[in-house]
Write a protein that holds these residues in place. Sequence first.
Motif, PDB file in Angstrom:
ATOM      1  N   VAL A 138      29.807  36.733  43.218  1.00  0.00           N
ATOM      2  CA  VAL A 138      30.897  37.808  43.327  1.00  0.00           C
ATOM      3  C   VAL A 138      32.334  37.338  42.536  1.00  0.00           C
ATOM      4  O   VAL A 138      32.540  36.195  42.687  1.00  0.00           O
ATOM      5  CB  VAL A 138      31.120  38.241  44.713  1.00  0.00           C
ATOM      6  N   SER A 139      32.633  38.064  41.622  1.00  0.00           N
ATOM      7  CA  SER A 139      33.989  37.887  40.917  1.00  0.00           C
ATOM      8  C   SER A 139      34.940  38.866  41.319  1.00  0.00           C
ATOM      9  O   SER A 139      34.862  39.966  41.365  1.00  0.00           O
ATOM     10  CB  SER A 139      33.747  38.046  39.445  1.00  0.00           C
ATOM     11  N   PHE A 140      36.184  38.020  41.702  1.00  0.00           N
ATOM     12  CA  PHE A 140      37.543  39.130  42.134  1.00  0.00           C
ATOM     13  C   PHE A 140      38.560  38.135  41.808  1.00  0.00           C
ATOM     14  O   PHE A 140      38.642  37.067  41.473  1.00  0.00           O
ATOM     15  CB  PHE A 140      37.009  39.269  43.361  1.00  0.00           C
ATOM     16  N   GLU A 141      39.724  38.848  41.981  1.00  0.00           N
ATOM     17  CA  GLU A 141      41.061  38.322  41.904  1.00  0.00           C
ATOM     18  C   GLU A 141      41.436  37.585  43.503  1.00  0.00           C
ATOM     19  O   GLU A 141      41.540  38.279  44.282  1.00  0.00           O
ATOM     20  CB  GLU A 141      42.114  39.258  41.624  1.00  0.00           C
ATOM     21  N   LYS A 142      41.746  36.337  43.317  1.00  0.00           N
ATOM     22  CA  LYS A 142      42.036  35.694  44.446  1.00  0.00           C
ATOM     23  C   LYS A 142      43.487  35.337  44.202  1.00  0.00           C
ATOM     24  O   LYS A 142      43.855  34.630  43.506  1.00  0.00           O
ATOM     25  CB  LYS A 142      41.292  34.569  44.757  1.00  0.00           C
ATOM     26  N   VAL A 143      44.166  35.336  45.461  1.00  0.00           N
ATOM     27  CA  VAL A 143      45.686  34.903  45.603  1.00  0.00           C
ATOM     28  C   VAL A 143      45.787  33.353  46.019  1.00  0.00           C
ATOM     29  O   VAL A 143      45.111  32.997  47.042  1.00  0.00           O
ATOM     30  CB  VAL A 143      46.519  35.850  46.667  1.00  0.00           C
ATOM     31  N   MET A 144      46.107  32.512  45.081  1.00  0.00           N
ATOM     32  CA  MET A 144      46.200  31.241  45.321  1.00  0.00           C
ATOM     33  C   MET A 144      47.194  30.711  46.132  1.00  0.00           C
ATOM     34  O   MET A 144      48.133  31.497  46.525  1.00  0.00           O
ATOM     35  CB  MET A 144      46.328  30.323  44.117  1.00  0.00           C
ATOM     36  N   GLU A 145      47.275  29.520  46.701  1.00  0.00           N
ATOM     37  CA  GLU A 145      48.440  29.089  47.498  1.00  0.00           C
ATOM     38  C   GLU A 145      49.707  29.114  47.417  1.00  0.00           C
ATOM     39  O   GLU A 145      50.658  29.360  47.913  1.00  0.00           O
ATOM     40  CB  GLU A 145      48.004  27.604  48.050  1.00  0.00           C
ATOM     41  N   ASN A 146      50.027  28.986  45.736  1.00  0.00           N
ATOM     42  CA  ASN A 146      51.108  28.986  45.018  1.00  0.00           C
ATOM     43  C   ASN A 146      51.386  30.507  44.753  1.00  0.00           C
ATOM     44  O   ASN A 146      52.474  30.711  44.369  1.00  0.00           O
ATOM     45  CB  ASN A 146      51.168  28.183  43.904  1.00  0.00           C
ATOM     46  N   GLY A 147      50.701  31.731  45.247  1.00  0.00           N
ATOM     47  CA  GLY A 147      51.185  32.891  44.976  1.00  0.00           C
ATOM     48  C   GLY A 147      50.580  33.655  43.803  1.00  0.00           C
ATOM     49  O   GLY A 147      50.632  34.825  43.634  1.00  0.00           O
ATOM     50  N   ILE A 148      50.159  32.850  42.872  1.00  0.00           N
ATOM     51  CA  ILE A 148      49.360  33.137  41.806  1.00  0.00           C
ATOM     52  C   ILE A 148      48.121  33.945  41.771  1.00  0.00           C
ATOM     53  O   ILE A 148      47.226  33.171  42.508  1.00  0.00           O
ATOM     54  CB  ILE A 148      49.421  32.170  40.551  1.00  0.00           C
ATOM     55  N   GLN A 149      47.607  35.080  41.199  1.00  0.00           N
ATOM     56  CA  GLN A 149      46.320  35.475  41.374  1.00  0.00           C
ATOM     57  C   GLN A 149      45.467  34.801  40.279  1.00  0.00           C
ATOM     58  O   GLN A 149      45.777  34.793  39.046  1.00  0.00           O
ATOM     59  CB  GLN A 149      46.433  37.007  40.877  1.00  0.00           C
ATOM     60  N   LYS A 150      44.311  34.515  40.742  1.00  0.00           N
ATOM     61  CA  LYS A 150      43.444  33.831  39.706  1.00  0.00           C
ATOM     62  C   LYS A 150      41.944  34.615  39.919  1.00  0.00           C
ATOM     63  O   LYS A 150      41.627  34.873  40.980  1.00  0.00           O
ATOM     64  CB  LYS A 150      43.486  32.391  40.077  1.00  0.00           C
ATOM     65  N   ARG A 151      41.301  34.766  38.672  1.00  0.00           N
ATOM     66  CA  ARG A 151      39.968  35.262  38.746  1.00  0.00           C
ATOM     67  C   ARG A 151      39.200  34.267  39.414  1.00  0.00           C
ATOM     68  O   ARG A 151      39.090  33.117  38.583  1.00  0.00           O
ATOM     69  CB  ARG A 151      39.819  35.833  37.343  1.00  0.00           C
ATOM     70  N   THR A 152      38.205  34.317  40.293  1.00  0.00           N
ATOM     71  CA  THR A 152      37.335  33.488  40.775  1.00  0.00           C
ATOM     72  C   THR A 152      36.057  34.009  40.964  1.00  0.00           C
ATOM     73  O   THR A 152      35.894  35.283  41.013  1.00  0.00           O
ATOM     74  CB  THR A 152      37.983  32.586  41.926  1.00  0.00           C
ATOM     75  N   THR A 153      34.873  33.116  41.057  1.00  0.00           N
ATOM     76  CA  THR A 153      33.461  33.640  41.316  1.00  0.00           C
ATOM     77  C   THR A 153      33.186  32.790  42.429  1.00  0.00           C
ATOM     78  O   THR A 153      33.072  31.608  42.375  1.00  0.00           O
ATOM     79  CB  THR A 153      32.639  33.393  39.901  1.00  0.00           C
ATOM     80  N   GLU A 154      32.537  33.437  43.328  1.00  0.00           N
ATOM     81  CA  GLU A 154      31.994  32.829  44.619  1.00  0.00           C
ATOM     82  C   GLU A 154      30.479  33.299  44.744  1.00  0.00           C
ATOM     83  O   GLU A 154      30.155  34.453  44.446  1.00  0.00           O
ATOM     84  CB  GLU A 154      32.825  33.207  45.789  1.00  0.00           C
ATOM     85  N   SER A 155      29.741  32.330  45.319  1.00  0.00           N
ATOM     86  CA  SER A 155      28.258  32.618  45.804  1.00  0.00           C
ATOM     87  C   SER A 155      27.958  32.878  46.886  1.00  0.00           C
ATOM     88  O   SER A 155      28.535  32.098  47.686  1.00  0.00           O
ATOM     89  CB  SER A 155      27.547  31.314  45.127  1.00  0.00           C
ATOM     90  N   TYR A 156      27.298  33.665  47.215  1.00  0.00           N
ATOM     91  CA  TYR A 156      26.675  34.137  48.497  1.00  0.00           C
ATOM     92  C   TYR A 156      25.232  34.345  48.485  1.00  0.00           C
ATOM     93  O   TYR A 156      24.696  34.579  47.572  1.00  0.00           O
ATOM     94  CB  TYR A 156      27.271  35.427  48.869  1.00  0.00           C
ATOM     95  N   LEU A 157      24.509  34.053  49.682  1.00  0.00           N
ATOM     96  CA  LEU A 157      23.140  34.281  49.817  1.00  0.00           C
ATOM     97  C   LEU A 157      22.793  35.412  50.674  1.00  0.00           C
ATOM     98  O   LEU A 157      23.343  35.658  51.854  1.00  0.00           O
ATOM     99  CB  LEU A 157      22.532  32.885  50.634  1.00  0.00           C
TER     100      LEU A 157
END
Length: 151
Positions: free
Chosen positions: A9-28
């Motif tokens: 799943v790819s989505f925009e994640k807010v990082m600890e420093n407040g910047i939004q970053k596109r990330t991909t996470e795996s789920y089963l």
Amino acid sequence: MQNWFECKVSFEKVMENGIQKRTTESYLVDALSFTEAEARIIEEMRPFISGEFTVSAVGRKKLSEIFFNENGDRFYKIKVYFITLDEKSGAEKKTAVQMLAQASNLKEAIAVLEDGMKGALADYTIASVTETQIMDIFPFKANKESETKDE
């Protein structure tokens, strides 16, 4: 027998420093088909992700067993060889299977596997243990808990 699918799943994640970053996470996900796996992961992820997200990949995973441990925060893939004797030739035969164990570290993953395998009649050896990128597992729920209507 359960059919497991790894969904990315790819989505925009807010990082600890407040910047939004596109990330991909795996789920089963436990599902009967690729289509059902995609529908289930969308249903499971919708409450947790604000904004848009996409299912970027769905792939079948061959797993013979998953051992859950509520104290674990990671999932470890464990390759296990079941050892049997061929009655005709008397030779040892090894059959490889993949299993997942939920644990906090490598040592705990082995302990979770060994605890889960206590009742197994066949002899086995652990060939390898590797940490996966899987964030969570969504098994099929036969009885979905109905919401109470106390209004």
